[in-house]
Design an enzyme around this catalytic site. Structure first.
Site, mmCIF file in Angstrom:
data_model
loop_
_atom_site.group_PDB
_atom_site.id
_atom_site.type_symbol
_atom_site.label_atom_id
_atom_site.label_comp_id
_atom_site.label_asym_id
_atom_site.label_seq_id
_atom_site.Cartn_x
_atom_site.Cartn_y
_atom_site.Cartn_z
ATOM 1 N N LYS A 139 27.692 -30.364 54.483
ATOM 2 C CA LYS A 139 28.938 -29.641 54.184
ATOM 3 C C LYS A 139 30.117 -30.389 54.787
ATOM 4 O O LYS A 139 30.035 -30.885 55.918
ATOM 5 C CB LYS A 139 28.836 -28.226 54.762
ATOM 6 C CG LYS A 139 30.005 -27.309 54.438
ATOM 7 C CD LYS A 139 29.738 -25.902 54.977
ATOM 8 C CE LYS A 139 30.878 -24.948 54.689
ATOM 9 N NZ LYS A 139 30.631 -23.580 55.225
ATOM 10 N N SER B 198 31.089 -19.724 52.065
ATOM 11 C CA SER B 198 31.838 -20.919 51.798
ATOM 12 C C SER B 198 30.983 -22.171 51.589
ATOM 13 O O SER B 198 31.507 -23.190 51.123
ATOM 14 C CB SER B 198 32.795 -21.179 52.965
ATOM 15 O OG SER B 198 32.074 -21.442 54.154
ATOM 16 N N SER C 92 28.313 -17.506 55.362
ATOM 17 C CA SER C 92 28.515 -18.663 54.487
ATOM 18 C C SER C 92 27.303 -19.535 54.229
ATOM 19 O O SER C 92 27.358 -20.422 53.376
ATOM 20 C CB SER C 92 29.628 -19.547 55.037
ATOM 21 O OG SER C 92 30.865 -19.008 54.672
HETATM 22 N N1 GLN Z 1 33.258 -15.194 53.477
HETATM 23 C C1 GLN Z 1 33.516 -15.090 54.890
HETATM 24 C C2 GLN Z 1 34.945 -15.469 55.174
HETATM 25 O O1 GLN Z 1 35.652 -15.811 54.264
HETATM 26 C C3 GLN Z 1 32.534 -15.909 55.665
HETATM 27 C C4 GLN Z 1 32.891 -17.333 55.734
HETATM 28 C C5 GLN Z 1 31.958 -18.150 56.570
HETATM 29 O O2 GLN Z 1 30.890 -17.685 56.962
HETATM 30 N N2 GLN Z 1 32.392 -19.356 56.875
HETATM 31 O O3 GLN Z 1 35.371 -15.430 56.289
#
Ligand code: GLN
Length: 508
Positions: free
Chosen positions: A79, A154, A178
């Site tokens: 990532k 994400s 995420s």
């Molecule tokens: N969807 C969540 C957010 O936008 C989690 C994101 C993540 O785990 N990096 O904060």
């Protein structure tokens, strides 16, 4: 031998035995990336030459009888939130568009030391903020099961590249879901380890008390293999736990007899898609058939998970992202574009804006140009919640609720070994469906944020498909450092079912 069809465990064994070379293996995945990534956009950068050179060096060493690392020849996608000294690290943000880190993240260093072949950097929501990957500043990732749908986020690029066979393994990060949510939406397996299990040195920080790195792969057994390389203490990360790394792969062999799995009735309340509910109930039945017992447990404060997370995460983000000021890192606005004002005359970054000073103009314009709308929203939410007069009402209160959420888990784990349930309330949603409604997007994390708030581990794996052919994710959560058990339970399930072996139809 077709490397694309092999599990990571089998690939590593095949390279070791000489059934396939590291170069053949790397070429096979690079070819697949060339064939399908134009439709998926999972990668922000593919390092063709670097990966092939690395694979050739591994093959040469093997030929010369030299030692091979535990992941020798295994292609891995990383990532783009993790620093790589040989590839730009953008966090899918204009702010870091040209950023070449001076060092490798510890996870990347360990992967390279284990002879994995890093094939590229995967797309993501900007600074890991989002649940659909639509917040990438560069390209929208498409779900390989249905290209009109979101892969989740994400770590959507990491999930999509594994689902579409562009890499057998990818690394993701999980602050509120995420790793697990995109794993669920793309039909793969993703583990968010206990806070502190995997070093975050070189992980670009989003919310430091919640961020954790973990593996994403087709199976729990493949995740276990990768964990043996990436987990373990690192003196370079002050939050890294000083515990011995378990033999995750060997521990898979113990049976599940007597395992107590908790089921939370509230998970099945309003908002859960009936098809997802059915898949999840069938998974509970499969665990029962495998020798586990199912028990009702309660997590009374979990319903406050979303508001608690969406205070704490933006507060920490507003502080972490203060470093992007145009002076030290990343994007810097062209000087002299704005109209300067007398000191104290406000600074709005809009056409005709006035600034207190050239420095204020540079900060303001750099941040206005470098960050996308969701990142700005988080910074503003966090800055507001931390400001004098609001701190106690918002941030301090959220910390107290976080404690209660954690205590619920501690109480529940007195009665059961693991807690099961849905990872996400729905299967993959359409691109564009939630992108104009931040609240709807925040709610996709309702089953995942609580594990981050409590600091515990969770794993998501496929447990069925909807009628439309979209994968459904099952989540298991465990007490701190229960990753061996999480992996073992998921692996047992995968020995009894074949959901994880299904592949999307994405012709070359
Ligand atoms: N969807 C969540 C957010 O936008 C989690 C994101 C993540 O785990 N990096 O904060």
């Amino acid at each position: 031998m077709q490397p694309l069809d092999l599990s990571a465990v089998d690939l590593v064994a095949a390279v070791r035995q000489g059934d396939v070379s590291a170069v053949q293996c790397t070429e096979a995945f690079l070819k697949r990336i060339e064939q399908v990534d134009g439709r998926v956009n999972a990668f922000l950068k593919v390092d063709r030459e670097g990966a092939l050179a690395r694979a050739a060096a591994i093959d040469a060493r093997r030929k010369a009888g030299g030692p091979l690392g535990p992941l020798a020849g295994l292609p891995v996608a990383v990532k783009d939130v993790l620093c790589t000294a040989d590839m730009p690290t953008t966090c899918a943000s204009r702010m870091l568009e040209n950023f070449l880190p001076p060092y490798d993240a510890e996870v990347v260093r360990r992967l390279r030391a284990a002879d994995a072949v890093i094939v590229g950097k995967t797309n993501m929501d900007e600074f890991a903020m989002g649940g659909s990957n639509e917040n990438s500043a560069f390209a929208t990732v498409h779900n390989p099961w249905d290209l009109t749908r979101a892969p989740g986020g994400s770590s959507g690029g990491s999930a999509a590249c594994v689902a579409a066979d562009m890499a057998p393994v990818a690394i993701g990060s999980d602050t509120g879901g995420s790793i697990r949510q995109p794993a669920a939406l793309c039909g793969i397996t993703g583990l968010k380890p206990t806070y502190g299990t995997v070093s975050r040195r070189g992980l670009i920080a989003f919310a430091s008390s919640l961020d954790q790195i973990g593996p994403m792969a087709r199976s729990a057994a493949d995740c276990a293999l990768v964990m043996e390389t990436i987990a373990g203490h690192d003196a370079g990360d002050s939050t890294s736990l000083p515990h011995a790394v378990p033999r995750y792969t060997e521990l898979l062999e113990q049976p599940l007899t007597g395992l107590r799995i908790g089921r939370v009735a509230a998970h099945f309340a309003e908002g859960l898609d009936p098809e997802v509910a059915r898949g999840v109930e069938e998974a509970f039945a499969a665990f029962k058939a495998a020798g586990a017992t199912i028990h009702e447990v309660e997590l009374p404060h979990a319903k406050y998970g979303i508001p608690t997370y969406y205070l704490i995460a933006p507060c920490e983000a507003s502080s972490n992202l203060a470093r992007y000021d145009g002076a030290h890192y990343g994007h810097r606005a062209e000087p002299g574009k704005g109209h300067r004002a007398e000191p104290g005359k406000g600074h709005r970054a809009e056409p005709g804006t006035t600034f207190d000073s050239p420095l204020a103009e540079m900060y303001c314009r750099s941040r206005a140009e470098g960050f996308g709308p969701e990142v700005k929203r988080r910074i503003m939410l966090g800055t507001y919640a931390l400001s004098a007069g609001y701190y106690d009402a918002y941030y301090a209160k959220a910390l107290r609720v976080r404690r209660l959420i954690r205590q619920d888990y501690l109480d529940a784990f007195q009665q059961v070994d693991l807690i099961g349930g849905p990872t996400s309330a729905t299967a993959a949603f359409a691109l564009g469906e939630k992108s104009n409604d931040p609240l709807a997007m925040y709610l996709v994390d309702m089953y995942t944020v609580t594990a981050n708030l409590a600091g515990i581990g969770g794993i998501s794996f496929p447990c069925g498909f909807t009628k439309a052919g979209l994968p459904i994710g099952f989540q298991l959560q465990g007490p701190a450092l229960a990753e061996p058990l999480l992996l073992r339970a998921a692996d047992r399930y995968q020995r009894l079912t074949d959901w994880h072996l299904r592949r999307p139809k994405l012709p070359a």
